[in-house]
Design a protein around this motif. Sequence first.
Motif, PDB file in Angstrom:
ATOM      1  N   THR A  23       5.265  17.184  40.642  1.00  0.00           N
ATOM      2  CA  THR A  23       4.866  16.078  41.815  1.00  0.00           C
ATOM      3  C   THR A  23       5.869  15.928  42.760  1.00  0.00           C
ATOM      4  OG1 THR A  23       5.891  14.466  40.327  1.00  0.00           O
ATOM      5  CG2 THR A  23       3.457  15.017  39.745  1.00  0.00           C
ATOM      6  N   CYS A  24       6.579  16.929  43.213  1.00  0.00           N
ATOM      7  CA  CYS A  24       7.496  16.719  44.372  1.00  0.00           C
ATOM      8  C   CYS A  24       6.867  16.634  45.532  1.00  0.00           C
ATOM      9  CB  CYS A  24       8.454  17.867  44.339  1.00  0.00           C
ATOM     10  SG  CYS A  24       8.125  19.467  44.897  1.00  0.00           S
ATOM     11  N   PRO A  25       7.166  16.080  46.435  1.00  0.00           N
ATOM     12  CA  PRO A  25       6.520  16.140  47.976  1.00  0.00           C
ATOM     13  C   PRO A  25       6.209  17.484  48.392  1.00  0.00           C
ATOM     14  CG  PRO A  25       8.454  14.435  47.872  1.00  0.00           C
ATOM     15  CD  PRO A  25       8.538  15.534  46.581  1.00  0.00           C
ATOM     16  N   VAL A  26       6.728  18.453  48.203  1.00  0.00           N
ATOM     17  CA  VAL A  26       6.375  19.794  48.845  1.00  0.00           C
ATOM     18  C   VAL A  26       5.248  20.352  48.033  1.00  0.00           C
ATOM     19  CG1 VAL A  26       6.962  22.220  49.280  1.00  0.00           C
ATOM     20  CG2 VAL A  26       8.704  20.476  49.902  1.00  0.00           C
ATOM     21  N   ALA A  27       5.125  20.104  46.706  1.00  0.00           N
ATOM     22  CA  ALA A  27       4.207  20.684  45.725  1.00  0.00           C
ATOM     23  C   ALA A  27       2.860  19.802  46.324  1.00  0.00           C
ATOM     24  CB  ALA A  27       4.387  20.537  44.321  1.00  0.00           C
ATOM     25  N   LEU A  28       2.910  18.533  46.203  1.00  0.00           N
ATOM     26  CA  LEU A  28       1.944  17.677  46.790  1.00  0.00           C
ATOM     27  C   LEU A  28       1.274  18.027  48.488  1.00  0.00           C
ATOM     28  CD1 LEU A  28       2.752  14.401  44.995  1.00  0.00           C
ATOM     29  CD2 LEU A  28       1.159  16.373  44.079  1.00  0.00           C
ATOM     30  N   SER A  29       2.191  18.479  49.143  1.00  0.00           N
ATOM     31  CA  SER A  29       1.876  18.637  50.585  1.00  0.00           C
ATOM     32  C   SER A  29       1.193  20.120  50.926  1.00  0.00           C
ATOM     33  CB  SER A  29       3.192  18.394  51.276  1.00  0.00           C
ATOM     34  OG  SER A  29       3.464  17.201  51.411  1.00  0.00           O
ATOM     35  N   LEU A  30       1.437  21.051  49.939  1.00  0.00           N
ATOM     36  CA  LEU A  30       0.966  22.257  50.235  1.00  0.00           C
ATOM     37  C   LEU A  30      -0.726  22.481  50.191  1.00  0.00           C
ATOM     38  CD1 LEU A  30       3.430  24.742  48.472  1.00  0.00           C
ATOM     39  CD2 LEU A  30       3.217  24.344  50.682  1.00  0.00           C
ATOM     40  N   MET A  41      11.128  20.811  43.940  1.00  0.00           N
ATOM     41  CA  MET A  41      11.068  20.415  42.529  1.00  0.00           C
ATOM     42  C   MET A  41      12.404  20.435  41.884  1.00  0.00           C
ATOM     43  SD  MET A  41       8.353  23.399  41.492  1.00  0.00           S
ATOM     44  CE  MET A  41       6.452  22.901  41.707  1.00  0.00           C
ATOM     45  N   MET A  42      13.369  21.204  42.490  1.00  0.00           N
ATOM     46  CA  MET A  42      14.822  21.136  41.540  1.00  0.00           C
ATOM     47  C   MET A  42      15.157  19.689  42.055  1.00  0.00           C
ATOM     48  SD  MET A  42      16.855  22.733  39.620  1.00  0.00           S
ATOM     49  CE  MET A  42      17.022  21.035  38.936  1.00  0.00           C
ATOM     50  N   THR A  43      15.126  19.216  43.396  1.00  0.00           N
ATOM     51  CA  THR A  43      15.926  17.915  43.813  1.00  0.00           C
ATOM     52  C   THR A  43      15.444  17.071  43.098  1.00  0.00           C
ATOM     53  OG1 THR A  43      16.147  19.022  45.951  1.00  0.00           O
ATOM     54  CG2 THR A  43      16.292  16.348  45.755  1.00  0.00           C
TER      55      THR A  43
END
Length: 135
Positions: free
Chosen positions: A114-121, A54-56
């Motif tokens: 909408t970061c990739p990790v958030a959307l992947s969990l 998210m921070m990135t």
Amino acid sequence: MSTATARYSGQLRTEATHIASGNSIVTDAPVDNHGRGEAFSPTDLVSAALGSCMMTIMGIVAERSQLDLTGTTFNVTKHMLAEPRRIGQIDVHFNLPAALSPKHRAMLENAARTCPVALSLNPEIRQEVQFTYGE
């Protein structure tokens, strides 16, 4: 090409090495699951990865808009469920600069969610995200 390699060190520890950089991360089982809790657990890494991702992504958006997020911090708290043992919720709390306009705040908050990790969990893992400005 592989992203990382890892080796089991015994006593519920692993050491993973990032191939491109050579950096390593040690994991240890948590105290409440037979470990010593002397390093990140794998589920701690998932939680930290969410906040870091998210921070990135907020950083990428900020750079495009010529915003300075230097000094921004975040805390993550992981909540485990018992049966089956898994992550039930991850709380992420960001502390950002007070000077950000309402428009920039909305833009950054959307980027984080909408970061990739958030959307992947797994969608069953609740993600509680809080943004504080100027603290």
